[in-house]
Structure formats: C-alpha cells, structure tokens
Design an enzyme around this catalytic site. Structure first.
Site, PDB file in Angstrom:
ATOM      1  N   ASP A  58       0.828  -1.202   0.000  1.00 40.10           N
ATOM      2  CA  ASP A  58       0.000   0.000   0.000  1.00 40.10           C
ATOM      3  C   ASP A  58       0.865   1.256   0.000  1.00 40.10           C
ATOM      4  O   ASP A  58       1.652   1.472   0.936  1.00 40.10           O
ATOM      5  CB  ASP A  58      -0.895  -0.021   1.245  1.00 40.10           C
ATOM      6  N   ASP A  59       0.748   2.073  -1.030  1.00 42.70           N
ATOM      7  CA  ASP A  59       1.440   3.371  -1.120  1.00 42.70           C
ATOM      8  C   ASP A  59       2.962   3.254  -1.240  1.00 42.70           C
ATOM      9  O   ASP A  59       3.681   4.203  -0.911  1.00 42.70           O
ATOM     10  CB  ASP A  59       1.110   4.258   0.085  1.00 42.70           C
ATOM     11  N   CYS A  96      -6.292   3.684  -3.757  1.00 46.64           N
ATOM     12  CA  CYS A  96      -6.505   2.349  -3.195  1.00 46.64           C
ATOM     13  C   CYS A  96      -7.658   1.546  -3.796  1.00 46.64           C
ATOM     14  O   CYS A  96      -7.453   0.497  -4.409  1.00 46.64           O
ATOM     15  CB  CYS A  96      -6.723   2.474  -1.694  1.00 46.64           C
ATOM     16  N   HIS A 152     -10.841  -2.634   1.878  1.00 47.53           N
ATOM     17  CA  HIS A 152     -11.143  -1.329   1.282  1.00 47.53           C
ATOM     18  C   HIS A 152     -12.017  -1.418   0.024  1.00 47.53           C
ATOM     19  O   HIS A 152     -11.854  -0.652  -0.920  1.00 47.53           O
ATOM     20  CB  HIS A 152      -9.846  -0.560   0.966  1.00 47.53           C
ATOM     21  N   ASN A 301      -0.616   1.704  -5.816  1.00 48.05           N
ATOM     22  CA  ASN A 301      -0.593   3.028  -6.453  1.00 48.05           C
ATOM     23  C   ASN A 301       0.763   3.654  -6.180  1.00 48.05           C
ATOM     24  O   ASN A 301       1.611   3.066  -5.488  1.00 48.05           O
ATOM     25  CB  ASN A 301      -1.723   3.927  -5.948  1.00 48.05           C
TER      26      ASN A 301
END
Length: 573
Positions: A58-59, A96, A152, A301
């Site tokens: 994530d990120d 996300c 999510h 992402n």
C-alpha cells in the site's frame, strides 16, 4: 522553462544522473492487435494447478525498492524479482479502492461504477455484488482461498464482506487505513472505531500486534494447516506502507542517519514489510508449497511524497494520473516460469491478473464476459508479446473539471475539462486535471526544500487541459507533444469516447451517520439492514424509499439521520 539548482545539482542533472542508464528506450513489445481476453486461454503445461500468493503493498513508491536504485533496503524483494520476471511496463491505479476493485474483478472502474475516489468508511457502497470475483472463480476451480490484510472495497452490509465475496477466511481491516498497533481508524474528528476483523467478527484480542508481523504470521499459519497437495490462493494485502508512519524501533534505527524523519520511518516500514515477505517465502518452502507456487508482487498506487514515499524519477505521486501515480512495482517469482531472471517491458495492467490467475488455475472464464484484463502468463513465463495494446487509466466525470478545458479543445468530440487518461501503444493522453505534476527526488535531507519542484507544474500546466506524451521515448513525461501531434490527440480522444460509451453510472452515495462506530459497538463494520439496502444504494444522495406508506420508528430514525447528515455535511471543512 527555468531550471533551479538544488544543493549543487540542477533538476536536469538529477533527472539524468544514474537513471538515463536504465533501458527505458527499448522498443515497445506490445502487439499491434489486441487479443480477446475471452478467446481460448493458453493453458499452463505444468501438471497441477499452482499455489498462488498475491502480495499487494500500500502506497509504496516506484523508487522505493532496492532494484530501482533506492536507498531503502529490500533484499528479499530484490532477490525474488531477480530470480523471476520484473515487470517494468506495469500499471496500476492512482489510489486504493480502484486498484483493488480492478484486481478482484478484472474490469476497469468505469465498468463497476467505482470511477470516482475511494469507498469511504461511512458510505453505503461496496464492490458491486453482481461482479464475480477472482477468489470466487478460484473457488470454482477447487482452490482454498484466504485473504489477509486491507480490504477497502466496502462493508456497509454483510454481503460486501470478503468472506461473502469468495474468501474462505479473512483477517484484516475493512477501511482504508488503521493504526498499525491499536487498529483504530478515525474518519474525521470524533468518528473513530476499531478495525481488525477475523472472518465476520471483530478481532479485539489481536490489538497491540504490529500488523505487518501479524499478517505474515497468519499466512504462515494458513500454510501450516493446509495440505500442499491441494491448491491454495492467498491474497496478502499489506497495510504497509500507508500512513500512519509506524514501525518497530529496531527498523527505524537502521536508518538513523537519514535526516528526513518521514523518510526514515517510511524506509523502516518498507524494510519491515520486506522481511515479512521473506517469512512468507520461507513458509512456502518449509511446508512444501514453493516448487509449485506462483508469487505475484504488486504495489497498489504511487507513493505519497509528503509521507516519505518516492516515485523518482517519474512525474507525479499517489492520486495523480502521471506516471508516478500509475506505474507500479511489479514482479512474478515462480519455479514454474520458463524464462526466468529477466526484465519484461511488455505492457501489463492490474486487471490482467484476474484472467491470468484463473487460467493458471485451469478455471473457466467463459461465464465472465466483458473482462478488461488479458491472460498475460505467456508473456511473463515465455517472453511472448503481451496481448495488451492499451490501458484506460480512468474517466472520472465527478472530479473537479479543469478550468480551461472545453469541448472545443477536444475537437468537438470530448470535453477536455473532464479528468481522463489513456495509454495506447507508446502514446499517453491526459485531459482535465491529472493531479499534482511534480518531480521529487527521495527526501533524505533534514530540511528538504518544499517549493522548488512546484515551479515547472505552475508554469507548464496552468492553462492546459490536454497533454500527450510518447511514454516509450519520454517515460518522465517532460515533453508534451499535444500541439505537435494533434492527429494522435484526436485518435486517443476517440478511444476515450469509445470507452465512455461503455461506462456505467458512478456509485458515490452520501455518507450515512448510522455507520458511526459508536452505533456498532465501537468498531467499524456492517451497519445496514436488508430494509435499508434499497434506500441507501443511491448515487450522490440517499434514494427515497419506494414504500411511501410505510410508517414506523425506524423510518422516523432515518429521517432524523438524514437531517443530521445534511447538517454535518454543511459544516464540514
């Protein structure tokens, strides 16, 4: 365009030093004609369906892996990628929910109604229930399916939960970000709740355990309790390295010489995640899965640059349609790959994993027409051409329209004020407001300058609504060719028009105060009853109940919450 010096280096020299040696200039390996994803899938030649481990971080920024020249230590990822196939023309989505929805459905977000923003914790919204998910297809093929980590994709009713969407087991969070130790998540002042779930129950007893370790331990436990003779799919969606920036102290200590505090904590989180992947790989070998396994690694992402992440030398960051927001870290590691230890420049997109993995599992794709993904296993394993020739990054009709865009600027066929982006062959087109358009080197200095990188964005894009780049020749998106090649602009606008005709309405309902954790035992979780579903599955605002004659206490309560929600929304900053 002016170039400003930075601690002895110019922006041009920073872009050039150490990175132009990367072989970005290789000719495109994309086929001229796309292959229909519903054509007869190419079956793998190995004897048994493989075990599939899909790891999503994530990120994590494009620069933030060792083999991309990072100052962050990722020895496990570096080794797995070096021994497998690195995907250096691999695309994801800028935020996300869109990436996760496209992974799980194999469809662009314009085909699921999730083309705008993310699913917020208090929205009565989730991945459309008419979509057959990747884990459901793998279940049909005889797989045991498990999810560990961040969902999510909505949870306002039980039918939206991971265990109702194809996963046999689930341990993780339902919302977008939680504390790594306490699992608390606040969606605004005073709107806080606990978010760690085991199956469909709240996992109160797991509080205090660092999520990256907890999730890796759960994967090991799943592998230990399962038979390697039976195929298994594990989706590991790490919370790392999303904010809040939290890591065990021993990992932060490794980066004590790194002056920038955010970058130091972020680096520690990446290295911690790398060790978690090491433990998962070790478990695959220990329990007899590894020789018949496929490990896919992907980011969701681009990195968030003001939270320690880096997408250098790419332009942009998380939340933008510049390359820094949508070009991902990706690789496949497997003993089953025929041509290992290489880098692939074939075009891949996150939607491709759905048909690829179902085909590997020898599943049936004939009953899921309309997929936007392609089976890319031959391109990965054998080095064949990718069947993919283009990618619709997105069309978002609700995003703020660009001030200077117009239908006239779009040759009368497309309103360039609308945020959209598409890649066709070597060309990439952006319209509307693509997002923050900067180039930011890794922020390792104590007081890294906070404004110099904005200058080109302000002078280059102030009055524009159309950009065109040859991504093969110009991966950093420095040379806008929209004025020189209006013919290409028009061609790509026509492709946007084509895709827009297939789009379904945006699903982005208003937030509902009933989702407040205080009304749900202090935890985030499903809150809508069956009677509420029809009323709250609206677009933009709650729909009126079709049963106008119905009078009851809960109806009055709904009216109260509607008024309260309106007042809260009007006072929101």
């Amino acid at each position: 365009m002016a170039v400003y010096a930075l601690t002895g280096f110019s922006l041009v020299s920073l872009l050039s030093f150490g990175y132009l040696s990367w072989d970005w200039m290789k000719p495109s390996l994309v086929a001229d004609v796309a292959t229909d994803p519903m054509e007869k899938p190419l079956r793998p030649t190995f004897s048994r369906p493989p075990h599939i481990i899909f790891i999503l971080t994530d990120d994590q920024g494009y620069h933030d892996v060792g083999y991309h020249g990072s100052d962050i230590q990722t020895p496990t990822l570096d080794r797995l990628a070096a021994e497998g196939v690195k995907l250096e023309n691999y695309y994801i989505q800028p935020i996300c929910t869109p990436s996760r929805s496209q992974l799980i459905t194999g469809r662009y977000q314009i085909h699921t109604g999730l083309q705008h923003s993310i699913i917020r914790p208090r929205q009565p919204n989730c991945l459309p229930l008419d979509q057959v998910t990747l884990p459901q297809k793998l279940q049909e093929a005889g797989y045991s399916t498990h999810m560990v980590g961040k969902w999510h994709l909505g949870f306002y009713k039980k039918e939206c939960l991971p265990t109702r969407r194809g996963f046999d087991t689930f341990l993780g969070s339902l919302t977008g970000n939680v504390d790594y130790y306490t699992y608390d998540n606040c969606d605004g002042p005073g709107v806080c709740g606990y978010d760690l779930h085991e199956g469909e129950d709240v996992a109160w007893d797991q509080s205090g355990k660092y999520s990256t370790f907890l999730y890796a331990q759960r994967v090991s436990k799943i592998l230990a309790s399962h038979s390697p003779k039976e195929p298994i799919f594990i989706y590991v969606a790490f919370q790392a390295v999303h904010t809040p920036l939290q890591s065990p102290k021993e990992y932060i200590y490794r980066y004590r010489s790194m002056g920038n505090v955010a970058r130091r904590k972020y680096a520690a989180m990446v290295t911690c995640m790398d060790e978690a992947v090491k433990n998962i790989t070790w478990a695959l070998k220990k329990y007899g899965y590894y020789d018949n396994s496929v490990i896919v690694f992907s980011t969701d992402n681009g990195g968030q640059t003001f939270s320690g992440g880096s997408n250098w030398p790419l332009r942009g960051r998380k939340g933008t349609y510049w390359e820094g927001g949508v070009r991902g870290i990706g690789f496949v590691h497997s003993p089953l790959i025929k041509r290992k230890r290489r880098t692939s420049w074939a075009l891949f997109h996150i939607t491709d994993w759905y048909p690829t993995l179902v085909s590997l599992a020898r599943g049936n794709l004939s009953n899921v027409p309309g997929l936007d993904g392609y089976n890319v296993w031959p391109a990965i394993s054998e080095g064949k051409e990718s069947p993919r020739t283009e990618i619709l990054h997105n069309i978002d009709p609700l995003y703020n329209h660009a001030k200077y865009g117009s239908l006239e600027d779009g040759f009368g066929i497309w309103n360039t004020a609308v945020q959209a982006s598409i890649r066709v062959g070597e060309w990439k087109l952006l319209t509307g407001d693509p997002g923050y358009s900067d180039w930011i080197p890794p922020q390792t200095l104590t007081n890294f300058p906070g404004s110099w990188w904005n200058l080109e964005r302000l002078t280059d894009g102030l009055r524009k609504s159309v950009w065109l780049f040859n991504i093969t020749a110009d991966p950093y998106e420095r040379y806008d060719l929209s004025d020189q090649r209006p013919d290409v602009v028009r061609t790509l606008l026509m492709r946007l028009v084509h895709y827009n005709r297939t789009a379904i309405p945006v699903r982005y309902p208003a937030e509902n105060p009933r989702a407040h954790p205080d009304f749900n035992g202090g935890a985030w979780g499903p809150w809508a009853s069956e009677d509420d579903v029809e009323e709250w599955e609206g677009i933009g605002e709650p729909l009126k109940s079709r049963n106008k004659k119905k009078k009851c206490k809960i109806c009055k309560l709904r009216s109260f919450f509607r008024k309260l929600n309106t007042r809260l929304m009007s006072n929101r900053i």
